[in-house]
Design a protein around this motif. Structure first.
Motif, PDB file in Angstrom:
ATOM      1  N   ALA A   1       4.308   7.648   1.426  1.00  0.00           N
ATOM      2  CA  ALA A   1       3.671   6.884   0.348  1.00  0.00           C
ATOM      3  C   ALA A   1       4.575   6.828  -0.884  1.00  0.00           C
ATOM      4  O   ALA A   1       4.697   5.781  -1.523  1.00  0.00           O
TER       5      ALA A   1
ATOM      6  N   GLU B   1       7.332   4.317  -0.507  1.00  0.00           N
ATOM      7  CA  GLU B   1       6.881   2.923  -0.643  1.00  0.00           C
ATOM      8  C   GLU B   1       6.814   2.462  -2.098  1.00  0.00           C
ATOM      9  O   GLU B   1       6.695   1.270  -2.361  1.00  0.00           O
TER      10      GLU B   1
ATOM     11  N   LYS C   1      -4.219   5.319  -4.006  1.00  0.00           N
ATOM     12  CA  LYS C   1      -3.358   4.868  -2.917  1.00  0.00           C
ATOM     13  C   LYS C   1      -3.683   5.602  -1.622  1.00  0.00           C
ATOM     14  O   LYS C   1      -3.658   5.022  -0.542  1.00  0.00           O
TER      15      LYS C   1
END
Length: 177
Positions: free
Chosen positions: A74, A77, A56
């Motif tokens: 991140a 999310e 990612k």
């Protein structure tokens, strides 16, 4: 697991192979992976043996903890993140500081002992003991992978089973946990 650490970290080759195994499992299971590199300008990038395909995020950092604003964003999310699996180097520095910071944010942390090392086995041992006392789960790569599938009826169980058929290396890390 950066190039400059190779000659200094105990059992570096073993933790690289176990780390690669974990990343393969994460890809198979669709689990997002976030990688940080400590001062890559001076310490080099992640070693070539570690396949970062599909991760990612790969972030440079100078802070020892990997809990950076970009990492927090991140994680935010990813729906429903309740736990994180950590591995890498050094156990008593980056791994420990990251784990303690994540636990402080209410995230359950699993540290993969057979994919985590330090320059000193004493530093590693005392860090793992301290982390376990704070409620952090110290575990192994095989245990993590099987916990993630949880059932032989999981659609990816056979792939994970094939991944773990060859045992993780039984290195000197074992006697120092």
């Amino acid at each position: 697991m950066q190039e400059r650490f190779r000659p200094a970290i105990k059992y570096f080759g073993d933790i690289i192979s176990v780390g690669q195994r974990l990343l393969q499992g994460a890809r198979m299971l669709g689990i997002p992976v976030i990688v940080t590199e400590q001062y890559p300008k001076g310490l080099g990038s992640t070693v070539q043996e570690i396949d970062l395909t599909g991760v990612k995020l790969v972030l440079p950092k100078t802070k020892f903890s990997m809990v950076l604003p970009e990492v927090e964003a991140a994680l935010a999310e990813i729906p429903g993140v309740r736990s994180v699996v950590l591995f890498g180097v050094e156990t008593h520095v980056c791994i420990q500081q990251t784990a303690l910071e994540l636990v402080g944010r209410g995230i359950e942390v699993h540290i993969v002992a057979d994919a985590t090392s330090s320059r000193s086995m004493m530093d590693r041992m005392f860090a793992l003991e301290r982390l376990a006392r704070t409620g952090i789960i110290v575990t192994t790569s095989e245990a993590v992978l099987l916990q993630l599938v949880a059932d032989k009826d999981h659609p990816k169980f056979k792939e994970i089973q094939n991944l773990i058929k060859a045992s993780a290396p039984e290195s000197g890390l074992l006697s120092k946990v």
